[in-house]
Design a protein around this motif. Structure first.
Motif, PDB file in Angstrom:
ATOM      1  N   UNK A  51      46.295  -1.325  12.216  1.00  0.00           N
ATOM      2  CA  UNK A  51      46.010  -0.612  10.771  1.00  0.00           C
ATOM      3  C   UNK A  51      47.034  -0.037   9.987  1.00  0.00           C
ATOM      4  N   UNK A  52      48.191   0.464  10.500  1.00  0.00           N
ATOM      5  CA  UNK A  52      49.318   0.874  10.250  1.00  0.00           C
ATOM      6  C   UNK A  52      50.279  -0.284   9.788  1.00  0.00           C
ATOM      7  N   UNK A  53      50.134  -1.095  10.639  1.00  0.00           N
ATOM      8  CA  UNK A  53      51.044  -2.259  10.135  1.00  0.00           C
ATOM      9  C   UNK A  53      50.436  -3.071   9.064  1.00  0.00           C
ATOM     10  N   UNK A  54      49.257  -3.042   8.769  1.00  0.00           N
ATOM     11  CA  UNK A  54      48.847  -3.878   7.778  1.00  0.00           C
ATOM     12  C   UNK A  54      49.091  -3.232   6.404  1.00  0.00           C
ATOM     13  N   UNK A  55      49.492  -1.671   6.463  1.00  0.00           N
ATOM     14  CA  UNK A  55      49.801  -0.781   5.252  1.00  0.00           C
ATOM     15  C   UNK A  55      51.025  -0.687   5.246  1.00  0.00           C
ATOM     16  N   UNK A  56      51.855  -1.694   5.384  1.00  0.00           N
ATOM     17  CA  UNK A  56      53.366  -1.593   5.373  1.00  0.00           C
ATOM     18  C   UNK A  56      54.085  -1.147   4.137  1.00  0.00           C
ATOM     19  N   UNK A  59      53.575   2.729   3.873  1.00  0.00           N
ATOM     20  CA  UNK A  59      54.393   3.272   4.784  1.00  0.00           C
ATOM     21  C   UNK A  59      55.940   3.297   4.482  1.00  0.00           C
ATOM     22  N   UNK A  60      56.492   1.990   3.941  1.00  0.00           N
ATOM     23  CA  UNK A  60      57.624   2.101   3.470  1.00  0.00           C
ATOM     24  C   UNK A  60      57.854   2.929   2.007  1.00  0.00           C
TER      25      UNK A  60
END
Length: 83
Positions: A51-56, A59-60
């Motif tokens: 889930x965190x990686x999908x929302x890069x 996050x960036x």
């Protein structure tokens, strides 16, 4: 009389084997429970990670804002020190 002693020995032997089997069953059950809990925790961690990686992008963006805020804080501290 001799037959009674033999039957008693056979009964004790069978009871002992059943008791050992029960002990192994209980320890195996605990092992299986531990493996199941470990698999469940791993699956939950993988789900959260994906889930965190999908929302890069988000996050960036947050990381960029945080770095900018730290930079501003450091420059303000430098200004205060020069005084």
């Amino acid at each position: 009389m001799e037959m009674g002693k033999i039957m008693l020995v056979i009964f004790i032997t069978i009871f002992n084997k059943i008791w050992r089997f029960y002990g192994m069953y209980k320890s195996t059950t605990n092992l299986a429970k531990g493996i199941g809990v470990g698999l469940l925790a791993g699956a939950a961690a993988a789900t959260v990670g994906s889930m965190v990686m999908k929302d890069k992008k988000h996050l960036k963006k947050n990381a960029g804002k945080a770095m900018h805020a730290v930079g501003d804080f450091i420059s303000n501290m430098e200004y205060m020190m020069k005084g």
